[in-house]
Design a protein around this motif. Structure first.
Motif: not given
Length: 313
Positions: A46-50, A69, A211, A215-216, A218-219
């Motif tokens: 999830l952290n790699n989705i940016n 991803a 979503v 994504l926020s 997970s970082k």
């Protein structure tokens, strides 16, 4: 990581287990992800989705971006979650209405054994004061959440968007139930009704919030695991211990809510001893299901340990 078709089928089944857990107010899909051995990979993925992923897509192409991803992992897992939520929402709702003790007993066994499983990953000693303090704080926070009074239901679009974002953050934390967060803020009924009635507009609004939240958040989780791994595991263990109050099978109702069918079901409850409930005909069944939940975790742990031994040999 190289995976075979069977591995992706197993991932989808794990996703289905996560989805089933997330539907129940009091059980965390993050707990299922953790005990099934995919939690940290999920957070990493999830952290790699940016935004850099879109740049990678433009310069390297679809195949390279998909691999970066970890798309196959995410697709298999989320497909299982989606199928489970869509197919099991009605089943879980029916069980909560007609056999709540049996449902809670099974999940109580799962989470109880999971506390031991996650706790073992910390490798704690009696001199680790910070870890004991982290467990205590996590326990108190989760227990406090389980005692909160639910809010009134709202179906405003902006409210549902933020509800989705908040709930998904809770869902990926083992021990904190995203579904119960929805109950507390008054969004559980409209969400469950939207799923059951296939109200895709509402589902998309909630999904968009989920979503953004996922994504926020997970970082932050990735940073915590990299920087304070044992301390983070200790807090998670505390969360799971504190959540046991919510999923204790035997309760007496304090307040009720009306579901989409107009049926009154318990909303706020107080945990009691099973022996305080006169002549509970489901006592032995509940105990059997609780033991089954414990055994499932023990079996999963055994499989995980054997797999790791094979991979390292």
């Amino acid at each position: 990581m190289n995976r075979f078709p069977l591995d992706y089928l197993i991932l989808a089944l794990k996703g289905m287990a996560m989805g089933a857990a997330d539907v129940v107010p009091g059980v965390s899909g993050g707990t299922i992800a953790f005990i099934s051995g995919i939690y940290e990979e999920l957070i990493e993925t999830l952290n790699n989705i940016n935004f850099s992923l879109f740049k990678h897509l433009k310069t390297k192409g679809i195949k390279s971006a998909w691999q970066k991803a970890n798309g196959s992992f995410l697709l298999a897992l989320l497909s299982g979650v989606f199928v489970s939520v869509i197919s099991l929402a009605k089943v879980v709702e029916w069980l909560l209405e007609h056999h709540p003790v049996l449902l809670w007993a099974f999940f109580f066994g799962l989470v109880l054994a999971s506390v031991v499983y996650v706790g073992k990953q910390i490798k704690i000693t009696f001199t680790d004061f910070k870890l004991f303090l982290a467990i205590a704080i996590g326990t108190l926070v989760a227990y406090f959440i389980t005692t909160l009074n639910p809010s009134a239901t709202s179906d405003a679009n902006l409210f549902l968007f933020f509800a989705g974002a908040l709930a998904i953050c809770a869902m990926i934390i083992p021990g904190i139930s995203g579904a119960f967060i929805l109950v507390i803020i008054g969004a559980y009924s409209p969400v469950l009704e939207a799923v059951n009635t296939r109200d895709f507009k509402t589902i998309l609004i909630i999904g968009a919030g989920a979503v953004v939240g996922l994504l926020s958040f997970s970082k932050l989780l990735k940073w915590l695991f990299e920087t304070y791994h044992r301390l983070t595991l200790a807090v998670i263990t505390g969360f799971m211990i504190g959540s046991l109050n919510k999923i204790w099978p035997w309760k007496i109702p304090l307040t009720f809510r009306t579901n989409s069918k107009g049926i009154q079901i318990p909303l706020n409850e107080k945990s009691v001893s099973p022996f305080n409930i006169d002549g509970d005909p489901q006592l032995l069944q509940a105990i059997a299901l609780m033991v089954s939940g414990v055994l499932i975790i023990l079996i999963l742990e055994k499989i995980s340990t054997t797999k790791k031994s094979i991979e390292t040999s």
